[in-house]
Design an enzyme around this catalytic site. Structure first.
Site, PDB file in Angstrom:
ATOM      1  N   SER A   2      -6.063   9.074   3.241  1.00 46.59           N
ATOM      2  CA  SER A   2      -4.882   8.269   2.935  1.00 46.59           C
ATOM      3  C   SER A   2      -5.023   6.927   3.616  1.00 46.59           C
ATOM      4  O   SER A   2      -5.733   6.789   4.587  1.00 46.59           O
ATOM      5  CB  SER A   2      -3.621   8.953   3.422  1.00 46.59           C
ATOM      6  OG  SER A   2      -3.639   9.041   4.838  1.00 46.59           O
ATOM      7  N   THR A  46      -0.420  -2.653  10.954  1.00 51.53           N
ATOM      8  CA  THR A  46      -1.322  -2.732   9.796  1.00 51.53           C
ATOM      9  C   THR A  46      -0.596  -3.503   8.761  1.00 51.53           C
ATOM     10  O   THR A  46       0.074  -2.974   7.906  1.00 51.53           O
ATOM     11  CB  THR A  46      -1.728  -1.419   9.227  1.00 51.53           C
ATOM     12  OG1 THR A  46      -3.031  -1.629   8.728  1.00 51.53           O
ATOM     13  CG2 THR A  46      -1.055  -0.904   8.072  1.00 51.53           C
ATOM     14  N   GLU A  58       6.001   4.789   7.417  1.00 53.43           N
ATOM     15  CA  GLU A  58       5.623   6.057   6.791  1.00 53.43           C
ATOM     16  C   GLU A  58       6.325   7.263   7.407  1.00 53.43           C
ATOM     17  O   GLU A  58       6.177   7.536   8.589  1.00 53.43           O
ATOM     18  CB  GLU A  58       4.110   6.268   6.933  1.00 53.43           C
ATOM     19  CG  GLU A  58       3.297   5.371   6.028  1.00 53.43           C
ATOM     20  CD  GLU A  58       1.807   5.404   6.345  1.00 53.43           C
ATOM     21  OE1 GLU A  58       1.424   6.021   7.345  1.00 53.43           O
ATOM     22  OE2 GLU A  58       1.042   4.792   5.577  1.00 53.43           O
ATOM     23  N   THR A  98       0.873  -1.183   0.000  1.00 52.17           N
ATOM     24  CA  THR A  98       0.000   0.000   0.000  1.00 52.17           C
ATOM     25  C   THR A  98       0.909   1.231   0.000  1.00 52.17           C
ATOM     26  O   THR A  98       1.401   1.616  -1.055  1.00 52.17           O
ATOM     27  CB  THR A  98      -0.960   0.004   1.205  1.00 52.17           C
ATOM     28  OG1 THR A  98      -0.215  -0.171   2.410  1.00 52.17           O
ATOM     29  CG2 THR A  98      -1.983  -1.113   1.078  1.00 52.17           C
ATOM     30  N   LYS A 133       3.544  -6.886   4.354  1.00 50.10           N
ATOM     31  CA  LYS A 133       3.348  -5.490   3.971  1.00 50.10           C
ATOM     32  C   LYS A 133       2.942  -4.713   5.213  1.00 50.10           C
ATOM     33  O   LYS A 133       2.377  -5.275   6.156  1.00 50.10           O
ATOM     34  CB  LYS A 133       2.303  -5.360   2.878  1.00 50.10           C
ATOM     35  CG  LYS A 133       0.882  -5.728   3.226  1.00 50.10           C
ATOM     36  CD  LYS A 133       0.067  -4.724   4.019  1.00 50.10           C
ATOM     37  CE  LYS A 133       0.110  -3.341   3.443  1.00 50.10           C
ATOM     38  NZ  LYS A 133      -0.728  -2.448   4.333  1.00 50.10           N
ATOM     39  N   ASN A 151      -0.002  11.231   6.633  1.00 50.74           N
ATOM     40  CA  ASN A 151      -1.225  10.764   7.271  1.00 50.74           C
ATOM     41  C   ASN A 151      -2.299  11.829   7.419  1.00 50.74           C
ATOM     42  O   ASN A 151      -3.352  11.564   7.994  1.00 50.74           O
ATOM     43  CB  ASN A 151      -0.896  10.140   8.624  1.00 50.74           C
ATOM     44  CG  ASN A 151      -0.240   8.792   8.436  1.00 50.74           C
ATOM     45  OD1 ASN A 151      -0.840   7.885   7.866  1.00 50.74           O
ATOM     46  ND2 ASN A 151       1.007   8.667   8.870  1.00 50.74           N
TER      47      ASN A 151
END
Lengths: 383, 383
Positions: free
Chosen positions: B383, B179, B259, B146, B168, B378
């Site tokens: 998103s 996640t 991220e 993602t 992932k 974020n």
């Protein structure tokens, strides 16, 4: 309207040179009587500063004649010498006022882990004693500011008496108080036990529900000083309600001035099986960085809100959850409902309502968004 | 080296059109036997996605023949229709492979609260079945990405058998998994109970100790498929250790690709009264936004670390805490020690050590810093 807008109190705020900026950094609030009832509520953090240890100790008497507060240094994680410095500060105030050191509470705020510059702080105490006036409350409120952009003060008129207050705090705003120092004054005549119970209840329903950034300070202190100058002995429940209002007012001022924040967010949880459940759910959402980033981005991301609710042990059925953002019920029964594009998040205030459908209890937790400015302000060296 | 570098497995990754970008978004991993033992570990979030409900249910049999995974949509908070979509996806895979739907696990990742585009997903399943090859593992790993910038894969050679894996995850990295979707394959011959115990222990010591941003996903799934193709039945403890190594490897890849992160931070707590205490303290520091901002700013702010430790109920004396950052003991006995300017925080990896002096237990929790880029990534709409 501040701590000295109440009969029986004087205050001062001076620049002692603790802050390198030369701004005011030392405040003194004095109860001139005729009564000296006092109560305090302190950080729940087990790593707590020397002034917290001291003030908690002296407050076991239920009375105080003065509070000295400094910004520019937290005097936390400073070992035995840090405690000696706090003691010496109280002694100096006591000498200046002609009272006992055990009648003087001490509060400090600023960087953790460094010693206070006692060579400048102690002469500052003398200057503050000399500067005490019945209208010094504004100067005192300014002298406790750190990253605050405005002083925070309040005054509430009740039935025959008044409550005044001042506070500071803009970061480390979290459960079990916030990085904040607050002093409330009243001319009501209060029994020490009633003052204590009222202050605890008022904090529980105000500061304890403020969770700006999930970080609990080492120095949080809320003090209540009662002079009895009005001669009025209020009903305890009424006094508690008035004090809660004053605390909420200051709490909302802290929320509005939180470091880097662009949103003031009220998360109201309804239909909870208990008040504790409602607070738990509200706090979980308040502390979720993805929710906070979404709010900064004006994104009504209810999926992140549900994910935050799901991490708690509160009673609810995940297929029964409803979520509204600014009045639009974008989630019903755990799934998408009204069109999210109807949600207007351009303003500074945001209202999130979460209906658990598990009982009759409700609570509101207040928080801020997570912004570029928060990261910037808190990543600067030793801020 | 990935899931298909293990005898007994084929895989595929195709672009079904679930992602608007046209990138690969549907992965299929198939166990070709001769054995079909399987185990799974799922998010602890009580708000969990339809595919989690489905996969948890089918795994009560302890066997699986295939796993289908999609990016581009989490199918979480989608109600009864979302569950029907998951069921239909499993049925379509089953029909293509000539197996039962209860032998097919389903994983989804992406935005919460929206339905999957089944009109594109189901033909994608057919395309994936047609594309299955013994070297399709890389395509599969790419199809689950993602916000990941790189695919995450692993292969470990053990005593007569091999473990492969793919994963992932880049946001919502938090306690009780992250996640993330991970699939591990092995040609070892495993009893279902042993596979289950090994996977739980491996996750406990790897993914469960990764807390990038404190946000727990609705879709986290880790699956283990064992084909028995090697004919080797490993010692359970040895297999668990090998699987733990593979899980840690993937966990470190998630950490490295989180991220917006600029730092990979290992928080090691020593001298704890229990392993649980060590993890509690490590996680509290990992989740503290002020600590994370300080690390982004390359500020060895040990005061914030101590304040985070102080919020826990772990056994310790606040005057006995030592803290080292990148090997420099800047805090000893709860107060300042070595010069903080000696700490070099310019690199990407950071090692924080916290000595509690309360026992013999230790644990490491991994996290990232809190950066401008995290907030930016974020706060973008949905998103």
């Amino acid at each position: 309207m501040t701590v000295t807008d109440v009969p029986g109190f004087t205050a001062a705020g001076v620049a002692a040179g603790i802050k390198s900026s030369g701004a005011k950094d030392l405040a003194l609030v004095v109860n001139t009587g005729p009564e000296y009832t006092a109560a305090g509520v302190f950080t729940a953090n087990r790593v707590h500063a020397a002034p917290v240890k001291w003030s908690r100790q002296v407050l076991t008497t239920g009375r105080l004649k003065a509070v000295v507060l400094n910004s520019g240094g937290a005097n936390a994680c400073t070992g035995p010498k840090g405690f000696q410095d706090t003691h010496e500060t109280a002694e100096r105030v006591a000498a200046g006022l002609g009272v006992g050191a055990v009648e003087v509470a001490v509060c400090s705020t600023g960087l953790i882990g460094e010693f206070l510059p006692m060579d400048r702080l102690l002469p500052g105490v003398d200057a503050a004693v000399a500067a005490l006036t019945p209208d010094g409350g504004r100067d005192a409120a300014e002298a406790v500011m750190t990253t605050d952009t405005v002083p925070k003060t309040v005054a509430v008129d009740a039935d025959g008496y008044r409550i005044g207050g001042m506070g500071k705090g803009a970061g480390m705003l979290a459960p079990g108080l916030a990085t904040m120092l607050c002093v409330f004054t009243t001319d009501a005549s209060l029994d020490a036990a009633i003052a204590d119970a009222a202050l605890r209840e008022a904090c529980r329903l105000s500061f304890d529900r403020l969770d700006s950034d999930g970080a609990m300070s080492t120095n949080d202190t809320v003090l209540l000083l009662a002079s009895g100058a009005s001669g009025v002995t209020p009903d305890p429940a009424e006094f508690t309600a008035a004090l809660t209002g004053a605390c909420r007012d200051v709490a909302m001022q802290l929320l509005a001035d939180a470091e880097g924040a662009t949103k003031e967010v009220a998360i109201t949880v309804t239909g909870a099986a208990s008040e504790a459940d409602a607070v738990t759910v509200g706090r979980s959402v308040a502390r979720n960085n993805l929710v906070k980033c979404a709010l900064f981005g004006q994104d009504p991301n209810w999926g992140r809100i549900l994910a935050a609710v799901g991490t708690t042990d509160a009673a609810f059925d995940s297929d029964a959850l409803d979520v509204a953002v600014n009045g639009v019920w974008i989630c019903r029964a755990g799934a998408a409902a009204e069109d999210r594009s109807k949600v207007d998040l351009t303003g500074r205030t945001v209202a999130i309502e979460i209906a658990l459908h598990a009982g009759e209890h409700t609570a509101t937790v207040w928080t801020n968004d997570l912004s570029h400015a928060y990261v910037h302000e808190n990543s600067a060296y030793s801020s």
